[in-house]
Design an enzyme around this catalytic site. Structure first.
Site, PDB file in Angstrom:
ATOM      1  N   MET A   1      30.961   5.202  62.280  1.00  0.00           N
ATOM      2  CA  MET A   1      30.617   5.653  63.627  1.00  0.00           C
ATOM      3  C   MET A   1      29.974   4.553  64.466  1.00  0.00           C
ATOM      4  O   MET A   1      29.590   4.789  65.606  1.00  0.00           O
ATOM      5  CB  MET A   1      29.684   6.866  63.564  1.00  0.00           C
ATOM      6  CG  MET A   1      30.319   8.128  62.988  1.00  0.00           C
ATOM      7  SD  MET A   1      31.493   8.894  64.107  1.00  0.00           S
ATOM      8  CE  MET A   1      30.399   9.640  65.316  1.00  0.00           C
ATOM      9  N   TYR A   2      29.845   3.334  63.895  1.00  0.00           N
ATOM     10  CA  TYR A   2      29.260   2.250  64.671  1.00  0.00           C
ATOM     11  C   TYR A   2      30.090   2.016  65.932  1.00  0.00           C
ATOM     12  O   TYR A   2      31.310   1.952  65.895  1.00  0.00           O
ATOM     13  CB  TYR A   2      29.192   0.964  63.855  1.00  0.00           C
ATOM     14  CG  TYR A   2      28.720  -0.220  64.660  1.00  0.00           C
ATOM     15  CD1 TYR A   2      27.411  -0.272  65.127  1.00  0.00           C
ATOM     16  CD2 TYR A   2      29.585  -1.248  64.997  1.00  0.00           C
ATOM     17  CE1 TYR A   2      26.973  -1.339  65.890  1.00  0.00           C
ATOM     18  CE2 TYR A   2      29.152  -2.321  65.761  1.00  0.00           C
ATOM     19  CZ  TYR A   2      27.852  -2.353  66.208  1.00  0.00           C
ATOM     20  OH  TYR A   2      27.413  -3.401  66.972  1.00  0.00           O
ATOM     21  N   HIS A 148      34.996   4.354  56.714  1.00  0.00           N
ATOM     22  CA  HIS A 148      34.789   3.620  55.471  1.00  0.00           C
ATOM     23  C   HIS A 148      34.117   4.465  54.398  1.00  0.00           C
ATOM     24  O   HIS A 148      33.262   5.302  54.692  1.00  0.00           O
ATOM     25  CB  HIS A 148      33.994   2.350  55.752  1.00  0.00           C
ATOM     26  CG  HIS A 148      34.780   1.356  56.541  1.00  0.00           C
ATOM     27  ND1 HIS A 148      34.704   1.290  57.916  1.00  0.00           N
ATOM     28  CD2 HIS A 148      35.684   0.425  56.157  1.00  0.00           C
ATOM     29  CE1 HIS A 148      35.529   0.336  58.344  1.00  0.00           C
ATOM     30  NE2 HIS A 148      36.129  -0.191  57.299  1.00  0.00           N
ATOM     31  N   ALA A 181      29.071  15.313  52.950  1.00  0.00           N
ATOM     32  CA  ALA A 181      29.787  14.597  54.003  1.00  0.00           C
ATOM     33  C   ALA A 181      31.227  14.357  53.574  1.00  0.00           C
ATOM     34  O   ALA A 181      31.510  14.161  52.397  1.00  0.00           O
ATOM     35  CB  ALA A 181      29.101  13.264  54.300  1.00  0.00           C
ATOM     36  N   GLY A 182      32.120  14.371  54.546  1.00  0.00           N
ATOM     37  CA  GLY A 182      33.512  14.074  54.251  1.00  0.00           C
ATOM     38  C   GLY A 182      34.406  15.286  54.403  1.00  0.00           C
ATOM     39  O   GLY A 182      34.459  16.139  53.525  1.00  0.00           O
ATOM     40  N   GLY A 183      35.083  15.402  55.539  1.00  0.00           N
ATOM     41  CA  GLY A 183      35.994  16.524  55.774  1.00  0.00           C
ATOM     42  C   GLY A 183      35.335  17.762  56.331  1.00  0.00           C
ATOM     43  O   GLY A 183      35.948  18.835  56.342  1.00  0.00           O
ATOM     44  N   GLY A 204      31.076  13.481  61.122  1.00  0.00           N
ATOM     45  CA  GLY A 204      31.348  12.255  61.850  1.00  0.00           C
ATOM     46  C   GLY A 204      32.491  12.435  62.823  1.00  0.00           C
ATOM     47  O   GLY A 204      32.317  12.404  64.042  1.00  0.00           O
ATOM     48  N   THR A 205      33.705  12.675  62.290  1.00  0.00           N
ATOM     49  CA  THR A 205      34.892  12.799  63.132  1.00  0.00           C
ATOM     50  C   THR A 205      34.724  13.867  64.205  1.00  0.00           C
ATOM     51  O   THR A 205      35.133  13.670  65.360  1.00  0.00           O
ATOM     52  CB  THR A 205      36.124  13.125  62.264  1.00  0.00           C
ATOM     53  OG1 THR A 205      36.247  12.153  61.221  1.00  0.00           O
ATOM     54  CG2 THR A 205      37.386  13.118  63.098  1.00  0.00           C
TER      55      THR A 205
END
Length: 329
Positions: A1-2, A148, A181-183, A204-205
């Protein structure tokens, strides 16, 4: 997310009842533009949250990529001491003994305001090492994540319960929170993470596609239009090679939406030719070859929302799912 998790997005998430992070980058050198920009963003976040007292804790976190740690102690710790964020998130060490000194320095600097250290992990062994290093929060990232991650790993459904069991067996006295986290893009994913043993969840997404996120409109539109994320996204190191960020340690790769550059890679186009086409497209204002990092749950993102709407709808939906699973009295 940077580059996309900026002060506006982080402040909006926190103001809505979540906990926002600013992407702090990976260059910790004395003259780092990333550090100077981060300092400005933290000041602006404090203003948005109406916290004029610089001695008060800033209720957001900072995320750092740590595979090049040189200068962290000398140049990041003073910034942390000045801005007093509630948390610092570490990810992607290049070798085993890279984080202990950083974690110790952060906790020492932030002891007076209760700074918490988050460490993102993608394997059971990485989680074990993070706890040994003294982290307060484990961010357990499954392989459905966008961006990542560990090149070799498991999805949350297998990874998270094993890490929770490991903590119970090996670190019974440790007070370490676990985040999934993740999905995860909505309340259903949050509820699933809690059921697997997490104390909370990370997205995040989903926050890329918010009004506050500075991502280009074309990127947001591509995420919204992408479906069937298991086949429309792919984990690969070629994404970094094409966009000029191929300096990641080999233990990591990244998940992105399959686009022209990846298809050309599969067809046999050389890396040099692919990179040239990528650069030519960007120079011409053509974003169709841009690498768009996104998780495999991308197909469940249907519209641009405010950060507040994402936070509140996820909380409401998670509670409803959990309530629905309760036995009738």
């Amino acid at each position: 997310m940077y580059g996309f998790a900026n002060y506006e997005l982080a402040a909006a998430v926190t103001a809505a009842g979540g906990f926002g992070f600013i992407g702090g980058g990976f260059d910790f050198s004395k003259d780092s533009k990333q550090i100077s920009s981060l300092s400005s963003e933290l000041s602006q976040a404090r203003g948005l949250l109406n916290l004029p007292n610089p001695q008060s804790t800033l209720p957001i976190g900072i995320g750092f990529i740590t595979f090049r740690p040189e200068g962290f102690i000398q140049n990041v710790i003073p910034l942390v001491s000045t801005h007093r964020p509630a948390a610092v998130w570490l990810f992607a060490p290049a070798y085993r003994n890279q984080h202990p000194e950083i974690v110790l320095a952060l906790k020492s600097a932030g002891a007076s305001w209760g700074l918490k250290v988050f460490v993102q992990v993608g394997t059971v062994q990485a989680a074990r090492e993070a706890v040994e290093d003294g982290c307060d929060v484990l961010v357990v990232q499954g392989s459905d994540a966008g961006g990542h991650q560990w090149a070799q790993g498991a999805s949350l459904i297998g990874l998270l319960p094993e890490i929770v069991d490991m903590l119970g067996n090996e670190f019974r006295d440790a007070e370490v929170a676990v985040l999934a986290a993740g999905g995860i893009v909505d309340g259903r994913g949050v509820a699933a993470g809690l059921a697997l043993g997490a104390n909370g969840a990370v997205m995040g997404t989903r926050f890329l596609v918010t009004e506050e996120c500075p991502a280009p409109v074309g990127m947001k539109s591509l995420i919204i239009s992408t479906t069937d994320g298991g086949v429309s996204t792919i984990k690969s190191t070629i994404h970094d090679t094409i966009q000029g960020t191929g300096f990641w340690p080999p233990v990591y790769d990244g998940r992105a939406i399959i686009g022209h550059s990846y298809r050309d890679h599969l067809s046999g186009l050389s890396d040099d030719e692919n990179i040239a086409k990528y650069k030519e497209a960007l120079a011409a204002g053509d974003s169709t070859r841009r690498i768009v990092w996104a998780g495999s749950a991308v197909g469940s993102i249907k519209s641009i929302l405010t950060a507040r709407e994402v936070v509140t709808s996820s909380q409401t939906e998670a509670k409803a799912v959990i309530q629905k699973l309760q036995p009738e009295s």
